[in-house]
Design an enzyme around this catalytic site. Sequence first.
Site, PDB file in Angstrom:
ATOM      1  N   ARG A  58       0.856  -1.181   0.000  1.00  0.00           N
ATOM      2  CA  ARG A  58       0.000   0.000   0.000  1.00  0.00           C
ATOM      3  C   ARG A  58       0.892   1.230   0.000  1.00  0.00           C
ATOM      4  NH1 ARG A  58      -4.306   1.314   4.735  1.00  0.00           N
ATOM      5  NH2 ARG A  58      -2.393   1.753   5.857  1.00  0.00           N
TER       6      ARG A  58
ATOM      7  N   THR B  92      -0.691   7.631  -0.993  1.00  0.00           N
ATOM      8  CA  THR B  92      -2.014   7.556  -1.631  1.00  0.00           C
ATOM      9  C   THR B  92      -2.912   6.487  -1.010  1.00  0.00           C
ATOM     10  OG1 THR B  92      -1.316   5.881  -3.218  1.00  0.00           O
ATOM     11  CG2 THR B  92      -0.944   8.177  -3.848  1.00  0.00           C
TER      12      THR B  92
ATOM     13  N   ASP C  14       1.068  -2.210  12.319  1.00  0.00           N
ATOM     14  CA  ASP C  14       1.448  -2.679  10.976  1.00  0.00           C
ATOM     15  C   ASP C  14       1.762  -4.173  11.049  1.00  0.00           C
ATOM     16  OD1 ASP C  14       3.143  -3.391   8.683  1.00  0.00           O
ATOM     17  OD2 ASP C  14       3.020  -1.254   8.212  1.00  0.00           O
TER      18      ASP C  14
ATOM     19  N   ASP D  23       5.174  -5.440   9.532  1.00  0.00           N
ATOM     20  CA  ASP D  23       6.319  -5.057  10.365  1.00  0.00           C
ATOM     21  C   ASP D  23       6.383  -5.907  11.629  1.00  0.00           C
ATOM     22  OD1 ASP D  23       7.234  -3.176   8.616  1.00  0.00           O
ATOM     23  OD2 ASP D  23       6.413  -1.451   9.703  1.00  0.00           O
TER      24      ASP D  23
HETATM   25  C1  PRP Z   1      -0.984  -4.223   4.686  1.00  0.00           C
HETATM   26  C2  PRP Z   1      -1.874  -5.430   4.865  1.00  0.00           C
HETATM   27  C3  PRP Z   1      -2.764  -5.371   3.662  1.00  0.00           C
HETATM   28  C4  PRP Z   1      -2.920  -3.889   3.453  1.00  0.00           C
HETATM   29  C5  PRP Z   1      -4.238  -3.449   3.975  1.00  0.00           C
HETATM   30  O1  PRP Z   1       0.023  -4.509   3.770  1.00  0.00           O
HETATM   31  O2  PRP Z   1      -1.153  -6.620   4.982  1.00  0.00           O
HETATM   32  O3  PRP Z   1      -2.230  -6.009   2.530  1.00  0.00           O
HETATM   33  O4  PRP Z   1      -1.882  -3.237   4.198  1.00  0.00           O
HETATM   34  O5  PRP Z   1      -4.461  -2.129   3.676  1.00  0.00           O
HETATM   35  P1  PRP Z   1      -5.623  -1.663   2.687  1.00  0.00           P
HETATM   36  O6  PRP Z   1      -6.833  -2.499   3.018  1.00  0.00           O
HETATM   37  O7  PRP Z   1      -5.813  -0.225   3.026  1.00  0.00           O
HETATM   38  O8  PRP Z   1      -5.147  -1.860   1.290  1.00  0.00           O
HETATM   39  P2  PRP Z   1       1.182  -3.440   3.455  1.00  0.00           P
HETATM   40  O9  PRP Z   1       0.793  -2.565   2.322  1.00  0.00           O
HETATM   41  O10 PRP Z   1       1.566  -2.737   4.736  1.00  0.00           O
HETATM   42  O11 PRP Z   1       2.347  -4.346   2.928  1.00  0.00           O
HETATM   43  P3  PRP Z   1       3.171  -5.474   3.678  1.00  0.00           P
HETATM   44  O12 PRP Z   1       2.219  -6.627   3.890  1.00  0.00           O
HETATM   45  O13 PRP Z   1       4.233  -5.777   2.676  1.00  0.00           O
HETATM   46  O14 PRP Z   1       3.700  -4.929   4.964  1.00  0.00           O
HETATM   47  N1  URA Z   2      -2.027  -2.413   7.241  1.00  0.00           N
HETATM   48  C1  URA Z   2      -1.643  -2.849   8.464  1.00  0.00           C
HETATM   49  O1  URA Z   2      -0.709  -3.648   8.596  1.00  0.00           O
HETATM   50  N2  URA Z   2      -2.295  -2.382   9.538  1.00  0.00           N
HETATM   51  C2  URA Z   2      -3.312  -1.509   9.445  1.00  0.00           C
HETATM   52  O2  URA Z   2      -3.884  -1.126  10.488  1.00  0.00           O
HETATM   53  C3  URA Z   2      -3.697  -1.074   8.162  1.00  0.00           C
HETATM   54  C4  URA Z   2      -3.039  -1.529   7.085  1.00  0.00           C
END
Ligand code: PRP
Ligand code: URA
Length: 208
Positions: free
Chosen positions: A103, A107, A199, A202
């Site tokens: 994400r 944006t 997160d 993370d």
């Molecule tokens: C997080 C999570 C989802 C997304 C959710 O991933 O694991 O995939 O955010 O957010 P949304 O519903 O607003 O799209 P992230 O983009 O942080 O990537 P990562 O899993 O690589 O940490």
């Molecule tokens: N992605 C995450 O990992 N946590 C949140 O709360 C939203 C998006």
Amino acid sequence: MNVHLIEHPLIQHKLTLMRKKETGTKDFRELLEEIAMLMAYEITRDFPLMEVEIETPLTKCRAKVLAGKKVGVVPILRAGLGMLNGVMNLIPAAKVGHIGLYRDPETLKPVEYYCKLPGDVGERAIIAVDPMLATGGSASAALTLLKEKGAKSITLMCLVAAPEGVKVINEDHPDIPIYTASIDEKLNEKGYIMPGLGDAGDRIFGTM
Ligand code: PRP
Ligand code: URA
């Protein structure tokens, strides 16, 4: 609304431990895997069975085996990987696809960077897994991609959902059931689920 809240006490207890800020990477990862296994148990509750003839050491008999489509598990990278082993513990013969999305922090829109799915994706019951359903942008994009690649039977499994994300998936993909352990209160101004657990990627991988 096409959303199923899984309120099993073990899942709720483990989720509370995951939410706590003092829970470290090792425990967080283990708890997520355990919850994913318990959620997979619930999701597969209605899988169809059929009878086959078998022979026990004592006699012939008819016994039940799974009758439906074979399963495909598709983690949305990265955080979805944290749920993969839990599901695979229960469905070890499942094939695994990967969809890479992150994400954009400015944006909040999903950016695709990887997609590799089983060739027979259209013949499998696909379980897409991602612990967090926030704005719904990532999951919606992943579900669209799965459909474009031929998937016909898809379930979305997440750990924590925001009402906003549930609405987006229900509008964009009304045919796809969402299974979640919690529908939290709201998103904050940065698109994080409140109260949430922070997160997920993370916390799983220790990249804070
Ligand atoms: C997080 C999570 C989802 C997304 C959710 O991933 O694991 O995939 O955010 O957010 P949304 O519903 O607003 O799209 P992230 O983009 O942080 O990537 P990562 O899993 O690589 O940490
Ligand atoms: N992605 C995450 O990992 N946590 C949140 O709360 C939203 C998006």
